[in-house]
Structures are given as C-alpha cells and as structure tokens.
Write an enzyme that holds these catalytic residues in place. Structure first.
Site, PDB file in Angstrom:
ATOM      1  N   THR A  29       0.848  -1.198   0.000  1.00  0.00           N
ATOM      2  CA  THR A  29       0.000   0.000   0.000  1.00  0.00           C
ATOM      3  C   THR A  29       0.880   1.243   0.000  1.00  0.00           C
ATOM      4  O   THR A  29       2.074   1.172  -0.303  1.00  0.00           O
ATOM      5  CB  THR A  29      -0.988  -0.041   1.184  1.00  0.00           C
ATOM      6  OG1 THR A  29      -1.961   0.990   1.019  1.00  0.00           O
ATOM      7  CG2 THR A  29      -0.290   0.131   2.526  1.00  0.00           C
ATOM      8  N   ASN A  30       0.320   2.382   0.306  1.00  0.00           N
ATOM      9  CA  ASN A  30       1.084   3.637   0.324  1.00  0.00           C
ATOM     10  C   ASN A  30       0.577   4.516   1.467  1.00  0.00           C
ATOM     11  O   ASN A  30      -0.316   4.126   2.216  1.00  0.00           O
ATOM     12  CB  ASN A  30       0.970   4.335  -1.039  1.00  0.00           C
ATOM     13  CG  ASN A  30      -0.473   4.595  -1.406  1.00  0.00           C
ATOM     14  OD1 ASN A  30      -1.193   5.275  -0.697  1.00  0.00           O
ATOM     15  ND2 ASN A  30      -0.913   4.001  -2.514  1.00  0.00           N
ATOM     16  N   ASP A  31       1.141   5.712   1.562  1.00  0.00           N
ATOM     17  CA  ASP A  31       0.876   6.581   2.715  1.00  0.00           C
ATOM     18  C   ASP A  31      -0.388   7.432   2.611  1.00  0.00           C
ATOM     19  O   ASP A  31      -0.627   8.286   3.459  1.00  0.00           O
ATOM     20  CB  ASP A  31       2.059   7.542   2.906  1.00  0.00           C
ATOM     21  CG  ASP A  31       3.233   6.854   3.583  1.00  0.00           C
ATOM     22  OD1 ASP A  31       2.987   5.940   4.380  1.00  0.00           O
ATOM     23  OD2 ASP A  31       4.384   7.234   3.297  1.00  0.00           O
ATOM     24  N   SER A  32      -1.190   7.220   1.583  1.00  0.00           N
ATOM     25  CA  SER A  32      -2.348   8.103   1.404  1.00  0.00           C
ATOM     26  C   SER A  32      -3.296   8.045   2.602  1.00  0.00           C
ATOM     27  O   SER A  32      -3.640   6.969   3.088  1.00  0.00           O
ATOM     28  CB  SER A  32      -3.109   7.703   0.145  1.00  0.00           C
ATOM     29  OG  SER A  32      -4.258   8.503   0.014  1.00  0.00           O
ATOM     30  N   ALA A  96      -4.400   7.607  -4.325  1.00  0.00           N
ATOM     31  CA  ALA A  96      -3.014   7.192  -4.591  1.00  0.00           C
ATOM     32  C   ALA A  96      -3.068   5.729  -5.013  1.00  0.00           C
ATOM     33  O   ALA A  96      -3.300   4.832  -4.201  1.00  0.00           O
ATOM     34  CB  ALA A  96      -2.157   7.370  -3.353  1.00  0.00           C
TER      35      ALA A  96
END
Ligand code: C5P
Length: 224
Positions: A29-32, A96
C-alpha cells in the site's frame, strides 16, 4: 465556491490508497490518508453536486450524505470508476493508486524457507484508471488528476497532464513533510492543458479543495 455552482452535476471522486494483496495477511500500500479526496468530495457536495466517493483505504471518515463505494485494490477501484464514469460529468482522481500488484496472491500465509533466504516478489502493472477514462471521455466530461512528486515536479506533472488527457492537474511536492500525504495542509500547483500554471500558498486541504471546485465550475465546465 458559490453554493449551487455544481448543481445538477454528477461527480466521481476517488480517495485514499489501494491495497494489493500478497497473501491473506499482507499487502502493498502507500501513505495516502484520503484527506485530499474527502476534502474535494465535501467541497463538491457543498457546491450542489451529486457526489460519489470511491474510497480505498483511508484514515479519515467521509462526510454523511455522500454515496460511498469502498474498494480495496486498484482493479476494484478501476471497475467501480469504469461503471460510474459514463453517467458522470467528471472524475477527480485524488486516490493514490498502486502502479503494480503482486503477480499472484497466495491463498495461504507465505512462510520463510530456511534453504532459500530472501525472497523475490514478482509484480505486474495495474491499469491506469484515469488514463483509461481520459482515452474514452466525451467532450462534455472532465478529468482532474493529481501528481505527487518528489523531484522535477512541474516537468513530471505536465507530462502526466498531457498523457492522461486531463483538464486539470493538481501537482504537489511530497518531499516536504508539512504538506502532502497525511498532513492537513497542502501546497499545490494547478496546471492546465494550455500551459497555464498557478501555485497556491501553503493552505488547508479544505481550501485547496474549494479552489479545485471553483476551477471546475467556473473554468472547466464553462468550456464544455
Ligand atoms: O501515479 P501517478 O503520479 O502517475 O498519478 C497521476 C494521476 O493518475 C493521479 O490522479 C492518480 O490517481 C492517477 N492514477 C490512476 N491509475 C494508476 C496510477 C495513477 O488513475 N494506475
């Protein structure tokens, strides 16, 4: 924005991050945080639009009165956007999205193998959601994209604006920690297909969202 500047318009907003399954207990995943997308959805609703929020993983709760479709992976988000797009006046793609996903998703927890230390995760490319919508949008539909960059912000964002057939690019420099992912503030450069650019001061994501809604109402939709 004026209270009814988007009255009668149906707008899709995506927000948050995507999760790409590796096995039953792990994902990429990512930091969104979802803050920017939720702010846009809120501002569009306040301007009288009928808003559908397609939400990935988020650290904020969406406001009431908005139709929310929850999704997990990029493929799920693609399917949801694709299904809604034909009946919408426009899409604001603030999510994101993961460019890649694991080539296979194991149905059991992957175990360490003492004989083979280390592991290689094979990734395959995900669909580019906004680019696919850009390739098939009608003349009366608009697309707003975001570009989070750590270097060569304007050059990279301009390329994406053109390649993805966007009507507006909202570019932000995520190398600065007081703005961008997770923070309540943002500083962005609005970029138009005709080459116009406008940088905002550091301001709340709510303010950036209101400016995006104003641009959609007074600039983009006037031309459609
Ligand atoms: O990831 P990138 O910087 O290219 O993202 C630019 C824009 O394209 C963003 O609006 C993002 O939501 C969108 N995007 C997408 N599908 C992808 C990757 C990015 O819609 N697979």
């Amino acid at each position: 924005p004026t209270p009814q500047s988007l009255a009668g318009k149906k707008i899709i907003v995506t927000a948050g991050g995507t999760r790409e399954r590796i096995d039953p207990v792990r994902y990429l995943t990512n930091d969104s945080s979802g803050k920017m997308g939720v702010a846009v959805a809120t501002a569009a609703q306040q301007a009288g639009a009928e808003v559908t929020l397609i939400a990935g993983s988020m650290k904020v709760t969406p406001p009431t009165g908005i139709n929310v479709i929850s999704v997990t992976s990029t493929n799920d988000m693609y399917e949801a956007v694709n299904e809604q797009f034909a009946s919408a006046d426009g899409l604001v793609m603030a999510a994101a999205v993961s460019d890649f996903r694991p080539a296979t998703s194991a149905d059991h927890k992957i175990k360490k193998d003492k004989d083979h230390p280390g592991m290689t995760l094979e990734l395959v490319e995900n669909p580019d959601i906004v680019a696919t919508m850009g390739a098939k949008k009608r003349a009366d539909q608009f697309l707003v994209g975001f570009a989070a960059e750590t270097n060569d912000l304007k050059q990279n964002a301009q390329k994406k604006l053109t390649a993805k057939h966007l009507d507006l690019m909202v570019a932000n420099d995520v190398s600065q920690s007081q703005i961008g992912f997770n923070s309540d503030d943002n500083q962005v450069t609005f970029m138009w297909p005709d080459g116009r650019q406008q940088q905002t001061p550091i301001e709340s994501k709510a303010k950036v969202a209101e400016e995006i809604v104003d641009i959609i109402a007074t600039d983009i939709l006037k031309e459609k």
